[in-house]
Design a protein around this motif. Structure first.
Motif, PDB file in Angstrom:
ATOM      1  N   PRO A  46       0.801  -1.238   0.000  1.00 38.84           N
ATOM      2  CA  PRO A  46       0.000   0.000   0.000  1.00 38.84           C
ATOM      3  C   PRO A  46       0.827   1.279   0.000  1.00 38.84           C
ATOM      4  O   PRO A  46       0.417   2.275  -0.609  1.00 38.84           O
ATOM      5  N   PHE A  47       2.002   1.286   0.665  1.00 42.29           N
ATOM      6  CA  PHE A  47       2.792   2.521   0.720  1.00 42.29           C
ATOM      7  C   PHE A  47       3.342   2.930  -0.641  1.00 42.29           C
ATOM      8  O   PHE A  47       3.173   4.090  -1.041  1.00 42.29           O
ATOM      9  N   PRO A  48       4.002   2.057  -1.391  1.00 44.28           N
ATOM     10  CA  PRO A  48       4.443   2.479  -2.733  1.00 44.28           C
ATOM     11  C   PRO A  48       3.281   2.805  -3.662  1.00 44.28           C
ATOM     12  O   PRO A  48       3.431   3.640  -4.564  1.00 44.28           O
ATOM     13  N   MET A  49       2.121   2.180  -3.452  1.00 41.93           N
ATOM     14  CA  MET A  49       0.955   2.552  -4.245  1.00 41.93           C
ATOM     15  C   MET A  49       0.526   3.982  -3.938  1.00 41.93           C
ATOM     16  O   MET A  49       0.104   4.734  -4.822  1.00 41.93           O
ATOM     17  N   TYR A  50       0.646   4.365  -2.665  1.00 39.20           N
ATOM     18  CA  TYR A  50       0.382   5.758  -2.297  1.00 39.20           C
ATOM     19  C   TYR A  50       1.385   6.694  -2.962  1.00 39.20           C
ATOM     20  O   TYR A  50       1.015   7.776  -3.446  1.00 39.20           O
ATOM     21  N   LEU A  83       1.321   0.324   8.422  1.00 39.86           N
ATOM     22  CA  LEU A  83       1.320  -1.061   7.930  1.00 39.86           C
ATOM     23  C   LEU A  83       2.740  -1.502   7.564  1.00 39.86           C
ATOM     24  O   LEU A  83       3.141  -2.640   7.853  1.00 39.86           O
ATOM     25  N   ASN A  84       3.470  -0.604   6.937  1.00 35.19           N
ATOM     26  CA  ASN A  84       4.852  -0.899   6.566  1.00 35.19           C
ATOM     27  C   ASN A  84       5.693  -1.209   7.800  1.00 35.19           C
ATOM     28  O   ASN A  84       6.492  -2.149   7.809  1.00 35.19           O
ATOM     29  N   ASN A  85       5.502  -0.427   8.866  1.00 34.28           N
ATOM     30  CA  ASN A  85       6.273  -0.631  10.088  1.00 34.28           C
ATOM     31  C   ASN A  85       5.865  -1.910  10.811  1.00 34.28           C
ATOM     32  O   ASN A  85       6.696  -2.558  11.457  1.00 34.28           O
ATOM     33  N   ILE A  86       4.587  -2.279  10.724  1.00 40.00           N
ATOM     34  CA  ILE A  86       4.139  -3.532  11.337  1.00 40.00           C
ATOM     35  C   ILE A  86       4.872  -4.721  10.727  1.00 40.00           C
ATOM     36  O   ILE A  86       5.233  -5.676  11.428  1.00 40.00           O
TER      37      ILE A  86
END
Length: 366
Positions: free
Chosen positions: A260-264, A294-297
């Motif tokens: 999700p982060f790179p999609m953002y 989410l990335n950090n989790i």
């Protein structure tokens, strides 16, 4: 006029709620991630530094990833916790901290993922029928590759700190062209390069394992004498295959939490020239915070993934607490050799050795 006033009030209320959620994430979610991440990374390192794991090249890559995750937890996640929850952010006042955090955050998160990619490649080489490929699945090879990759990516990432500046109390990139380049660069690495390589070598490894079982079973049926020998080999390699399961499950968790982060980033690159309202900016910031969390989790959950998916890892954790290192280091009595006088007048010593259950034997050496 009343409609405009109500709309303005609703807009402010939405922005305030999003800001409140961000603050609560910093005060409650990030301390939870921070605590579990530290506990998990430390236990990972203690288990993976046991002799039986250090004899496996794949375990060396996972150990390197766990050490890198410990840096991520205590630097990147700690900065997010202090910034979001308590308003403490030295990156908004110190250019050094601003650039240091962006650089170290990028390098460590990238290295953690690359080491897992190398572990996938190592499992593929280990399960191959080619002797040449299996020769790359060696601890000596891993000891060369791990620091080499760290040095190479640390040099490649040197462009990141020089393009970050403090603007209006925020550590950010001010050049639009570089911002587009960085978002595309990060998206290609995180969405395409790393997960695609993981998936390819994961499936190839599974294929190698299936082919090896098909070759072994007919031989066992024809020659029952080989059954006992094969059972010994299976016991020896069971830890190796469970390590493979750990990596494949971690790959699935990576795809769920990190994509999700790179999609953002890709979405923000497409809309970088758009004129956005305050609500749109607040929603963008909120989505960014969710994807970063989410990335950090993902970096904090590796130990718990291993514990839930592999029986051998659970046994080694139990052995670590009950029989092995922690209790012996802090609670075991320390014995020193006691000098004794023998019949011929020479001095001997009593060597006291401890078994895992009790004091085992006392031997007199002359």
């Amino acid at each position: 006029m009343p409609n405009v006033s109500v709309e303005h009030t609703a807009t402010e209320l939405l922005i305030d709620r999003l800001n409140l959620i961000e603050i609560n994430m910093g005060r409650y979610l990030y301390p939870f991630i921070f605590s579990l991440g530290n506990i998990g990374c430390i236990l990972n390192i203690l288990i993976l530094t046991q002799r039986v794991y250090l004899q496996s090249s794949c375990s060396c890559y996972i150990l390197a990833s766990s050490i890198t995750n410990l840096f991520i937890v205590n630097i990147d996640i700690l900065f997010h916790m202090l910034s979001f929850g308590f308003g403490i952010d030295p990156t908004t006042t110190s250019l050094y901290f601003c650039r240091f955090r962006q650089y170290l955050s990028h390098v460590t998160t990238l290295l953690s993922r690359i080491y897992i990619v190398l572990a996938c490649i190592d499992r593929w080489a280990m399960t191959s029928t080619s002797v040449k490929l299996r020769s790359y699945s060696k601890v000596n090879v891993a000891k060369i590759i791990i620091p080499s990759v760290a040095i190479v990516w640390s040099i490649i990432s040197l462009h990141i700190p020089w393009h970050h500046f403090i603007v209006n109390g925020r550590c950010m990139v001010i050049l639009r062209d570089y911002s587009i380049f960085y978002n595309i660069y990060n998206t290609v690495l995180s969405v395409f390069f790393i997960p695609i390589i993981m998936i390819i070598f994961g499936f190839l490894t599974i294929r190698h394992v299936k082919l090896s079982r098909q070759r072994v079973n007919p031989r066992l049926n024809r020659n029952p004498i080989l059954i006992s020998q094969q059972q010994v080999k299976v016991n020896v390699k069971s830890r190796e295959y469970e390590i493979l399961i750990m990596i494949l499950v971690q790959l699935a968790v990576y795809l769920i939490t990190c994509l999700p982060f790179p999609m953002y980033l890709l979405c923000s690159t497409v809309t970088i020239s758009w004129i956005k309202s305050n609500v749109q900016l607040a929603l963008d910031r909120f989505y960014s915070n969710i994807t970063v969390a989410l990335n950090n989790i993902n970096f904090s959950a590796t130990f718990y993934i291993y514990i839930l998916t592999t029986r051998v890892f659970r046994k080694d954790l139990k052995r670590l607490f009950v029989e092995n290192r922690l209790f012996k280091i802090y609670f075991a009595p320390r014995w020193t050799p006691t000098p004794l006088k023998t019949n011929n007048g020479t001095i001997g010593t009593i060597a006291v050795t401890m078994n895992q259950q009790n004091l085992a034997s006392i031997q007199c050496r002359r």
